[in-house]
Scaffold this motif. Structure first.
Motif, short mmCIF file in Angstrom:
data_model
loop_
_atom_site.label_atom_id
_atom_site.label_comp_id
_atom_site.label_asym_id
_atom_site.label_seq_id
_atom_site.Cartn_x
_atom_site.Cartn_y
_atom_site.Cartn_z
N GLU A 77 -9.27 -4.26 -1.52
CA GLU A 77 -8.90 -3.02 -0.81
C GLU A 77 -9.36 -3.09 0.64
O GLU A 77 -8.64 -2.68 1.54
N GLU A 78 -10.56 -3.61 0.86
CA GLU A 78 -11.06 -3.75 2.22
C GLU A 78 -10.23 -4.76 3.02
O GLU A 78 -9.98 -4.58 4.21
N TRP A 116 -6.98 -5.44 2.58
CA TRP A 116 -5.70 -4.81 2.94
C TRP A 116 -5.90 -3.77 4.03
O TRP A 116 -5.06 -3.66 4.95
N ALA A 117 -6.98 -3.01 3.96
CA ALA A 117 -7.25 -2.01 5.01
C ALA A 117 -7.47 -2.70 6.35
O ALA A 117 -6.94 -2.26 7.38
N SER A 174 -4.19 -3.97 7.73
CA SER A 174 -3.40 -2.85 8.27
C SER A 174 -3.91 -2.46 9.65
O SER A 174 -3.12 -2.27 10.58
N GLU A 175 -5.23 -2.33 9.78
CA GLU A 175 -5.81 -1.96 11.08
C GLU A 175 -5.48 -2.99 12.15
O GLU A 175 -5.14 -2.65 13.29
N HIS A 225 1.55 0.27 7.65
CA HIS A 225 1.06 0.62 6.31
C HIS A 225 2.12 0.32 5.25
O HIS A 225 1.80 -0.23 4.19
N THR A 262 1.53 -2.46 2.41
CA THR A 262 1.59 -1.98 1.02
C THR A 262 2.57 -2.81 0.21
O THR A 262 2.29 -3.17 -0.94
#
Length: 94
Positions: free
Chosen positions: A45-46, A48-49, A52-53, A76, A80
Protein backbone atom coordinates in the motif's frame (compact mmCIF):
# COMPACT_ATOMS: atom_id res chain seq x y z
CA UNK A 1 -17.33 19.74 -37.78
CA UNK A 2 -19.51 16.59 -37.98
CA UNK A 3 -17.18 14.75 -40.40
CA UNK A 4 -14.46 14.99 -37.79
CA UNK A 5 -16.43 13.10 -35.12
CA UNK A 6 -15.68 9.59 -36.47
CA UNK A 7 -12.00 10.53 -36.66
CA UNK A 8 -12.02 11.66 -33.04
CA UNK A 9 -13.82 8.51 -31.90
CA UNK A 10 -11.29 6.36 -33.72
CA UNK A 11 -8.42 8.27 -32.09
CA UNK A 12 -9.97 7.96 -28.63
CA UNK A 13 -10.35 4.20 -29.06
CA UNK A 14 -6.76 3.87 -30.26
CA UNK A 15 -5.48 5.86 -27.28
CA UNK A 16 -7.58 3.79 -24.85
CA UNK A 17 -6.14 0.58 -26.32
CA UNK A 18 -2.61 1.94 -26.01
CA UNK A 19 -3.28 2.96 -22.38
CA UNK A 20 -4.62 -0.52 -21.60
CA UNK A 21 -1.60 -2.15 -23.23
CA UNK A 22 0.78 0.02 -21.22
CA UNK A 23 -1.08 -0.70 -17.96
CA UNK A 24 -0.88 -4.44 -18.66
CA UNK A 25 2.83 -4.19 -19.51
CA UNK A 26 3.54 -2.25 -16.31
CA UNK A 27 1.54 -4.76 -14.28
CA UNK A 28 3.59 -7.65 -15.69
CA UNK A 29 6.84 -5.84 -14.93
CA UNK A 30 5.77 -4.94 -11.38
CA UNK A 31 4.44 -8.42 -10.62
CA UNK A 32 7.73 -9.92 -11.77
CA UNK A 33 9.70 -7.47 -9.63
CA UNK A 34 7.51 -7.96 -6.55
CA UNK A 35 7.06 -11.73 -6.75
CA UNK A 36 8.73 -13.49 -3.84
CA UNK A 37 10.00 -10.29 -2.21
CA UNK A 38 8.03 -10.88 0.97
CA UNK A 39 6.35 -7.48 1.09
CA UNK A 40 3.47 -7.14 3.53
CA UNK A 41 0.12 -5.75 2.37
CA UNK A 42 1.03 -2.54 4.24
CA UNK A 43 4.36 -2.34 2.38
CA UNK A 44 2.56 -2.66 -0.93
CA UNK A 45 0.00 0.00 0.00
CA UNK A 46 2.86 2.37 0.80
CA UNK A 47 4.52 1.48 -2.51
CA UNK A 48 1.38 2.31 -4.51
CA UNK A 49 0.81 5.53 -2.54
CA UNK A 50 4.41 6.58 -3.19
CA UNK A 51 4.13 5.79 -6.89
CA UNK A 52 0.94 7.85 -7.09
CA UNK A 53 2.57 10.81 -5.35
CA UNK A 54 5.62 10.63 -7.61
CA UNK A 55 3.48 10.44 -10.74
CA UNK A 56 1.54 13.52 -9.65
CA UNK A 57 4.75 15.44 -8.89
CA UNK A 58 6.27 14.59 -12.26
CA UNK A 59 3.13 15.43 -14.19
CA UNK A 60 2.70 18.75 -12.42
CA UNK A 61 6.35 19.64 -13.07
CA UNK A 62 5.99 18.80 -16.75
CA UNK A 63 3.94 21.95 -17.21
CA UNK A 64 1.22 20.24 -19.20
CA UNK A 65 -1.27 22.96 -18.29
CA UNK A 66 -3.67 20.48 -16.70
CA UNK A 67 -5.00 21.45 -13.28
CA UNK A 68 -3.68 19.64 -10.21
CA UNK A 69 -7.00 17.98 -9.32
CA UNK A 70 -7.23 16.40 -12.76
CA UNK A 71 -3.62 15.23 -12.61
CA UNK A 72 -4.19 13.65 -9.19
CA UNK A 73 -7.39 11.93 -10.29
CA UNK A 74 -5.89 10.53 -13.48
CA UNK A 75 -2.67 9.40 -11.78
CA UNK A 76 -4.70 7.68 -9.07
CA UNK A 77 -6.87 5.94 -11.69
CA UNK A 78 -3.87 4.61 -13.61
CA UNK A 79 -1.96 3.48 -10.50
CA UNK A 80 -5.12 1.78 -9.23
CA UNK A 81 -5.49 -0.12 -12.51
CA UNK A 82 -1.85 -1.25 -12.39
CA UNK A 83 -2.18 -2.20 -8.72
CA UNK A 84 -5.31 -4.29 -9.34
CA UNK A 85 -3.66 -6.14 -12.21
CA UNK A 86 -0.47 -6.72 -10.21
CA UNK A 87 -2.49 -8.10 -7.29
CA UNK A 88 -4.39 -10.42 -9.65
CA UNK A 89 -1.17 -11.63 -11.26
CA UNK A 90 0.51 -12.22 -7.89
CA UNK A 91 -2.57 -14.03 -6.55
CA UNK A 92 -2.60 -16.32 -9.59
CA UNK A 93 1.08 -17.11 -9.16
CA UNK A 94 2.03 -15.07 -12.21
Amino acid sequence: MAPRLPELIKRARRLALERDRLVQELARDWSTALKGQGFSPRDLEELWAGLSEEAVRRLLRSGSGVDAATVRREAHEVITRVKERVEALLASGG
